[in-house]
Design an enzyme around this catalytic site. Structure first.
Site, short mmCIF file in Angstrom:
data_model
loop_
_atom_site.label_atom_id
_atom_site.label_comp_id
_atom_site.label_asym_id
_atom_site.label_seq_id
_atom_site.Cartn_x
_atom_site.Cartn_y
_atom_site.Cartn_z
N ASP A 138 -2.38 11.09 14.68
CA ASP A 138 -3.11 10.20 12.89
C ASP A 138 -4.43 9.59 13.56
OD1 ASP A 138 -3.91 9.24 10.46
OD2 ASP A 138 -3.27 8.08 10.59
N SER A 139 -5.50 9.44 13.31
CA SER A 139 -6.36 7.90 13.73
C SER A 139 -5.85 6.64 14.01
CB SER A 139 -7.41 8.04 12.50
OG SER A 139 -6.92 7.86 10.60
N CYS A 162 -3.17 13.22 9.50
CA CYS A 162 -4.34 12.90 9.37
C CYS A 162 -4.84 13.52 8.44
CB CYS A 162 -4.59 12.11 9.92
SG CYS A 162 -6.22 11.24 9.55
N GLU A 183 -4.15 -2.35 4.96
CA GLU A 183 -4.59 -3.31 5.92
C GLU A 183 -4.34 -4.60 6.08
OE1 GLU A 183 -5.57 -1.09 9.04
OE2 GLU A 183 -5.09 0.51 9.02
N CYS A 231 -3.64 10.31 1.38
CA CYS A 231 -4.27 9.80 2.63
C CYS A 231 -2.56 9.13 2.74
CB CYS A 231 -5.25 8.54 1.98
SG CYS A 231 -5.62 7.57 3.62
N HIS A 246 -2.12 6.33 4.37
CA HIS A 246 -2.16 4.86 3.26
C HIS A 246 -1.33 5.03 2.26
CE1 HIS A 246 -4.60 3.80 7.30
NE2 HIS A 246 -4.05 2.34 7.04
#
Lengths: 286, 286
Positions: free
Chosen positions: B9-10, B72, B151, B183, B185
């Site tokens: 993943d990034s 991702c 984040e 996504c 996240h």
């Protein structure tokens, strides 16, 4: 002296500094590098930011630049010393000019600084301010959502105002009278921030102050170009040129031309033996 | 088959997929790579995302992985085809499993997708859904502020709710009955999103669906590990290990161990002749 001035940033933010440089140094040619493949720097570690900054500088040195402007608060906070140590040309960052201006402006010696997590975490502004005014109180506040808000184009409106109020509340409680915009994205939010804080708080745009210091330094070193501008400014980026030109024109206030994409991984592979990047023994912060 | 499964993943987002993989495939060893030096991918160009994805895969191939999971959404949307073409092991991304689940869940055939600018811009979910359900209506909405909000740890509260309402409004107007969290996240925002949308809209967590597909694929290819777990999961990152372990434990729901930082520039320089990265002639989108 006709050699160009090099300017780098992690992305488009540094164009706010370019705008000021173009205004007060219209005869200087600028070579800009925006490291858009690795943007943002502000959430990354000190070690990595130093490595990126040296690599960015190496790219600009190819153009025989006479002067380097680090138009990125994060890189100025974490990598200015190592750049000054390793480069044989003068280097100016945005932190010291911003700190200087804040010290001149404050009346109650209470100064706020807003910036990325890396900039605030480095305490770079605090250190610079205390050198000039040892009895100042400096309050730093990391504001990681402001860059994405600016890049989304939400410069005003309810979400942006609420976010700003949340970030600025501790600074307002401490009654700072001066706040440094410690990130080159933030000048786009200046009207909204000023409106929230009211007219009694001064805002310092580090980019604007930096352009002034660049001019003074060029003059004192006799590096100013006395002829006309030797060539158009050139812009290089490590990701899509089109995207940079689109967003960048908002920062520059006029259409952006001469943007070229370069393959930065290829550049690094070709230059992996460059002494500038060698013996890089800065301790990793973990 | 004891060989490990590679996951990249990034950054930390892919850990939501790891969490699900650990749950339903407890005997498989995972080797995770989070490209935190170049995070985020979602704002970058298709060409660059493909290059990054090939480089990430090259890193994981060193561990003799039997299977690659692209955890991702951005990389799955832009680079899955090139990875499948170039690798000699099976590759699964998060887009197709998410699309499949949405098609099974919708009743009115109106499906919304939220994700990064790159994911939505690629129309990857739309294409996958229309292959399975040609008369579906798919509405994509890029939500670039959601990753920074997660984040920052602002998972609820007024700013997050207002931002979500702004992003979700066009989907609600069109009366979608199913929304894909496109996504990795976004699962952390799931309770807030569900609360805003009400109980009549189904949310699809692509990561959860992907873990299910990975298990099915391993079984059909007879690649499942039948013994006990051959070793602890390993985590590699291209920036600070400490920072990754801190944020990552939030995503994983337990403390993260075995995180190592690698110098990715050095890795790329050493492997600059790797055939996997050669003849990379994808047209640049500019």
């Amino acid at each position: 002296m006709e050699r160009p001035i090099g300017v780098f940033d992690s992305g488009v933010g540094g164009l706010t500094v370019v705008k000021q440089l173009n205004k007060i140094l219209p005869d200087e040619q600028l070579i800009y590098f925006g490291d858009t493949a690795r943007i943002p720097y502000g959430t990354k570690s000190k070690r990595l930011i130093q490595q990126f900054a040296l690599e960015d500088a190496l790219f600009l040195l190819q153009f025989n630049i006479k002067f380097l402007v680090v138009a990125c608060n994060t890189a100025s906070s974490s990598a200015l010393e190592i750049l000054k140590e390793r480069l044989h040309i003068p280097v100016v960052g945005v932190v010291e000019p911003g700190a200087q201006a804040a010290v001149e402006r404050t009346r109650n010696k209470k100064i706020g600084v807003i910036g990325t997590s890396a900039t605030i975490g480095s305490s770079s502004y605090t250190k610079s301010i205390l050198k000039l005014m040892p009895d100042a109180q400096v309050l730093g506040r990391p504001c990681p959502l402001l860059v994405p808000l600016v890049e989304e184009g939400w410069l005003d409106g309810e979400v942006t105002r609420l976010t700003l109020k949340k970030y600025l509340a501790p600074l307002m409680e401490q009654k700072v009278d001066t706040i440094i915009l410690g990130c080159t994205h933030y000048p786009l939010l200046e009207p909204t921030i000023q409106d929230i804080l009211g007219p009694d708080v001064s805002l310092i745009d580090s980019g604007k102050e930096t352009a002034r210091v660049v001019k003074e330094t060029l003059m004192s070193l006799k590096l100013v170009n006395s002829g006309g501008k030797p060539g158009a400014d050139l812009y290089f980026v490590s990701d899509s040129a089109r995207q940079f030109a689109e967003v960048g024109s908002r920062f520059l206030g006029r259409p952006l031309e001469n943007v070229q994409r370069i393959d930065f991984d290829e550049f690094l592979i070709k230059n992996s033996d460059a002494p500038l990047l060698k013996n890089f023994e800065v301790l990793y912060d973990e």
